[in-house]
Design a protein around this motif. Structure first.
Motif, mmCIF file in Angstrom:
data_model
loop_
_atom_site.group_PDB
_atom_site.id
_atom_site.type_symbol
_atom_site.label_atom_id
_atom_site.label_comp_id
_atom_site.label_asym_id
_atom_site.label_seq_id
_atom_site.Cartn_x
_atom_site.Cartn_y
_atom_site.Cartn_z
ATOM 1 N N THR A 52 0.822 -1.099 -0.157
ATOM 2 C CA THR A 52 -0.002 0.050 0.001
ATOM 3 C C THR A 52 1.027 1.327 0.092
ATOM 4 O OG1 THR A 52 -1.631 -1.057 1.333
ATOM 5 C CG2 THR A 52 -1.889 1.200 1.043
ATOM 6 N N ALA A 53 2.040 1.235 0.902
ATOM 7 C CA ALA A 53 2.658 2.388 0.880
ATOM 8 C C ALA A 53 3.468 2.531 -0.527
ATOM 9 C CB ALA A 53 3.744 2.127 1.930
ATOM 10 N N ARG A 54 3.944 1.334 -1.224
ATOM 11 C CA ARG A 54 4.586 1.734 -2.397
ATOM 12 C C ARG A 54 3.631 2.029 -3.564
ATOM 13 N NH1 ARG A 54 9.272 -0.516 -4.114
ATOM 14 N NH2 ARG A 54 9.104 1.079 -5.754
ATOM 15 N N PHE A 55 2.522 1.723 -3.405
ATOM 16 C CA PHE A 55 1.211 2.174 -4.390
ATOM 17 C C PHE A 55 1.024 3.810 -4.100
ATOM 18 C CE2 PHE A 55 -3.191 3.337 -5.475
ATOM 19 C CZ PHE A 55 -3.311 2.830 -6.794
ATOM 20 N N LEU A 56 0.912 4.134 -3.068
ATOM 21 C CA LEU A 56 0.753 5.600 -2.686
ATOM 22 C C LEU A 56 2.148 6.329 -3.279
ATOM 23 C CD1 LEU A 56 -1.205 7.530 -1.287
ATOM 24 C CD2 LEU A 56 0.133 7.204 0.828
ATOM 25 N N SER A 57 3.178 5.850 -3.162
ATOM 26 C CA SER A 57 4.378 6.663 -3.568
ATOM 27 C C SER A 57 4.161 6.707 -5.164
ATOM 28 C CB SER A 57 5.699 6.092 -3.078
ATOM 29 O OG SER A 57 5.961 4.548 -3.591
ATOM 30 N N GLN A 58 4.024 5.584 -5.843
ATOM 31 C CA GLN A 58 3.526 5.686 -7.175
ATOM 32 C C GLN A 58 2.581 6.668 -7.646
ATOM 33 O OE1 GLN A 58 6.752 4.191 -7.938
ATOM 34 N NE2 GLN A 58 5.377 3.648 -9.765
ATOM 35 N N VAL A 59 1.708 6.692 -6.912
ATOM 36 C CA VAL A 59 0.670 7.838 -7.338
ATOM 37 C C VAL A 59 1.206 9.133 -6.950
ATOM 38 C CG1 VAL A 59 -1.692 8.828 -6.340
ATOM 39 C CG2 VAL A 59 -1.361 6.266 -6.412
ATOM 40 N N SER A 60 1.757 9.296 -6.127
ATOM 41 C CA SER A 60 2.500 10.496 -5.949
ATOM 42 C C SER A 60 3.523 10.807 -7.045
ATOM 43 C CB SER A 60 3.519 10.594 -4.436
ATOM 44 O OG SER A 60 4.191 11.596 -4.306
ATOM 45 N N ARG A 61 4.368 9.706 -7.304
ATOM 46 C CA ARG A 61 5.191 10.065 -8.620
ATOM 47 C C ARG A 61 4.405 10.445 -9.923
ATOM 48 N NH1 ARG A 61 7.152 6.156 -12.674
ATOM 49 N NH2 ARG A 61 9.198 6.741 -13.027
ATOM 50 N N PHE A 62 3.287 9.826 -10.247
ATOM 51 C CA PHE A 62 2.573 10.076 -11.189
ATOM 52 C C PHE A 62 2.027 11.491 -11.386
ATOM 53 C CE2 PHE A 62 -1.572 10.300 -13.353
ATOM 54 C CZ PHE A 62 -1.519 9.858 -14.521
ATOM 55 N N LEU A 63 1.623 12.086 -9.997
ATOM 56 C CA LEU A 63 1.065 13.399 -9.962
ATOM 57 C C LEU A 63 2.171 14.508 -10.110
ATOM 58 C CD1 LEU A 63 -1.906 12.678 -7.218
ATOM 59 C CD2 LEU A 63 -2.215 13.011 -9.858
ATOM 60 N N THR A 64 3.148 14.186 -9.479
ATOM 61 C CA THR A 64 4.264 15.189 -9.096
ATOM 62 C C THR A 64 5.602 15.183 -9.915
ATOM 63 O OG1 THR A 64 5.320 14.196 -7.257
ATOM 64 C CG2 THR A 64 3.432 15.565 -6.504
ATOM 65 N N GLY A 65 5.715 14.127 -10.345
ATOM 66 C CA GLY A 65 7.012 13.758 -11.100
ATOM 67 C C GLY A 65 8.213 13.562 -10.194
ATOM 68 N N GLY A 85 11.607 15.188 -11.529
ATOM 69 C CA GLY A 85 12.775 14.283 -11.872
ATOM 70 C C GLY A 85 13.388 14.181 -10.493
ATOM 71 N N VAL A 86 13.085 14.413 -9.533
ATOM 72 C CA VAL A 86 13.663 14.111 -8.273
ATOM 73 C C VAL A 86 13.585 12.514 -7.883
ATOM 74 C CG1 VAL A 86 13.919 14.516 -5.766
ATOM 75 C CG2 VAL A 86 13.886 16.380 -7.228
ATOM 76 N N VAL A 87 14.500 11.868 -7.579
ATOM 77 C CA VAL A 87 14.350 10.263 -7.344
ATOM 78 C C VAL A 87 15.178 10.545 -5.735
ATOM 79 C CG1 VAL A 87 15.219 8.258 -7.789
ATOM 80 C CG2 VAL A 87 14.529 9.731 -9.563
ATOM 81 N N ILE A 88 14.532 9.833 -4.785
ATOM 82 C CA ILE A 88 15.120 9.603 -3.399
ATOM 83 C C ILE A 88 14.861 8.123 -3.208
ATOM 84 C CG2 ILE A 88 14.970 10.228 -1.067
ATOM 85 C CD1 ILE A 88 13.780 12.761 -1.949
ATOM 86 N N GLY A 89 16.073 7.404 -3.031
ATOM 87 C CA GLY A 89 16.066 5.991 -2.701
ATOM 88 C C GLY A 89 15.602 5.588 -1.459
ATOM 89 N N GLU A 90 15.475 4.119 -1.227
ATOM 90 C CA GLU A 90 14.964 3.511 -0.139
ATOM 91 C C GLU A 90 15.610 3.766 1.039
ATOM 92 O OE1 GLU A 90 13.886 -1.152 1.310
ATOM 93 O OE2 GLU A 90 14.890 -0.611 -0.536
ATOM 94 N N THR A 91 16.915 3.757 1.038
ATOM 95 C CA THR A 91 17.871 3.772 2.330
ATOM 96 C C THR A 91 18.268 5.119 2.632
ATOM 97 O OG1 THR A 91 19.942 3.116 1.403
ATOM 98 C CG2 THR A 91 18.326 1.439 2.489
ATOM 99 N N ALA A 92 17.763 6.207 1.608
ATOM 100 C CA ALA A 92 18.289 7.489 2.113
ATOM 101 C C ALA A 92 17.795 8.304 3.194
ATOM 102 C CB ALA A 92 17.973 8.466 0.605
ATOM 103 N N GLU A 93 18.604 8.906 3.947
ATOM 104 C CA GLU A 93 18.270 9.683 5.191
ATOM 105 C C GLU A 93 18.661 11.166 4.952
ATOM 106 O OE1 GLU A 93 19.365 7.773 8.749
ATOM 107 O OE2 GLU A 93 20.515 6.316 7.434
ATOM 108 N N ILE A 94 17.427 11.945 5.183
ATOM 109 C CA ILE A 94 17.587 13.428 4.972
ATOM 110 C C ILE A 94 17.500 14.050 6.238
ATOM 111 C CG2 ILE A 94 16.406 15.273 3.675
ATOM 112 C CD1 ILE A 94 16.049 13.539 1.680
ATOM 113 N N GLY A 95 18.283 15.093 6.653
ATOM 114 C CA GLY A 95 18.206 15.945 7.901
ATOM 115 C C GLY A 95 17.233 16.927 7.796
ATOM 116 N N ASP A 96 17.349 17.917 8.622
ATOM 117 C CA ASP A 96 16.303 18.976 8.766
ATOM 118 C C ASP A 96 16.814 20.047 7.806
ATOM 119 O OD1 ASP A 96 14.971 17.559 10.615
ATOM 120 O OD2 ASP A 96 15.843 18.682 12.300
ATOM 121 N N ASP A 97 16.004 21.099 7.331
ATOM 122 C CA ASP A 97 16.363 22.096 6.599
ATOM 123 C C ASP A 97 17.201 21.989 5.268
ATOM 124 O OD1 ASP A 97 15.202 24.198 8.717
ATOM 125 O OD2 ASP A 97 16.538 23.238 9.856
#
Length: 232
Positions: A52-65, A85-97
Motif C-alpha cells: 500500500t505504501a509503495r502504491f501511494l508513492s507511485q500515485v505521488s510520482r504520477f501526480l508530481t514527477g 525528476g527528483v529521485v530519493i532511494g529507499e535507504t536515503a536519510e535526509i536531515g532538517d532544513d
C-alpha cells in the motif's frame, strides 16, 4: 502531521521568493504535494503495509514527477523546489532544513540490500541535476552544485562541484536565513569547477611560454644583422 506541514510551508517562504501565499504553496508546489504523500506512505511502510505504501508513492510520482521511496527518512522543513525528476532511494536519510532542486538523484551504486543510499545532514543544499550516489554522508551545511556527481563523503560546510565532485573551498556553516545558497552555489565561491580552474592555469602558462618563444625568435632574427654590422 499538520504541525510538520505548517513547518514545510514556512520553509518554502524562507527559500523561494516566488511564493506569495500559503494557498498558492498548497495548491501549486509539487514538492509540498510529494512530501504530504511521502509522510503518509512512510507511516504505512513503518506499520508493515508495504505494498500500500509503495502504491501511494507511485500515485505521488504520477501526480508530481517526484519519486520518493516510502522507506526513505526525511527530516523537518524539507523543501523540493520545482521538483520534476527528483529521485530519493529507499535507504536515503535526509536531515532538517534540506533543499533539493529539480533532477536531483539520491541513489545507490550497489545491489546490497542494506544501506546503499546517501545520508544528508542538516541544512544541505543540492543543486539541479546533481547525483549523490552511495552510502556515505554529506555533512551539515554542505552545498552540492548543479549537475555535480558526488561519489564520496562531503565534509560539513564544504561546497563541491564537477564530475566527479570536488571541493571548491570550505564554507562556514551559518544559521542565518540570509546565508541560504540557491542551487548549491553562492556568489562568494562562484562554484568554480576545479578542473576548469586547472585548465585556465595551464592555458595561461602556455600563453606565457609562447610569448617568451616569440621574443627569442625575434632576437634570433636580429642577431645576423648585428654580426654583419660588426664585420663591415
Amino acid at each position: 502531521m499538520f504541525k510538520s506541514l505548517r513547518e514545510d510551508i514556512e520553509a518554502v517562504f524562507q527559500r523561494d521568493p516566488a511564493a506569495r501565499s500559503r494557498l498558492e504553496v498548497i495548491l501549486c508546489y509539487p514538492g509540498i504535494h510529494a512530501l504530504i504523500f511521502h509522510r503518509a506512505a512512510h507511516r504505512l511502510w513503518n506499520r508493515g503495509w508495504l505494498t500500500t505504501a509503495r502504491f501511494l508513492s507511485q500515485v505521488s510520482r504520477f501526480l508530481t514527477g517526484i519519486e520518493i521511496h516510502p522507506a526513505a527518512k526525511i527530516g523537518r522543513r524539507f523543501f523540493i523546489d520545482h521538483g520534476m525528476g527528483v529521485v530519493i532511494g529507499e535507504t536515503a536519510e535526509i536531515g532538517d532544513d534540506v533543499t533539493l532542486y529539480q533532477g536531483v538523484t539520491l541513489g545507490g551504486v550497489s545491489l546490497d540490500p542494506g544501506k546503499r543510499h546517501p545520508t544528508l545532514g542538516n541544512g544541505v543544499v543540492v543543486g539541479a541535476g546533481a547525483a549523490v550516489l552511495g552510502p556515505f554522508k554529506v555533512g551539515d551545511g554542505a552545498r552540492i552544485g548543479s549537475n555535480a556527481v558526488v561519489v564520496k563523503e562531503v565534509p560539513p560546510g564544504v561546497t563541491v562541484v564537477g564530475i566527479p565532485a570536488r571541493p571548491v573551498g570550505p564554507q562556514p556553516v551559518r544559521e542565518e536565513a540570509a546565508c541560504f545558497s540557491p542551487y548549491g552555489a553562492s556568489p562568494a565561491s562562484c562554484a568554480v569547477d576545479p578542473v576548469a580552474r586547472s585548465v585556465e592555469r595551464l592555458a595561461e602558462r602556455v600563453r606565457e611560454l609562447e610569448d617568451r618563444l616569440d621574443r627569442r625568435e625575434r632576437e634570433a632574427e636580429r642577431e645576423p644583422v648585428r654580426v654583419a654590422a660588426h664585420g663591415a
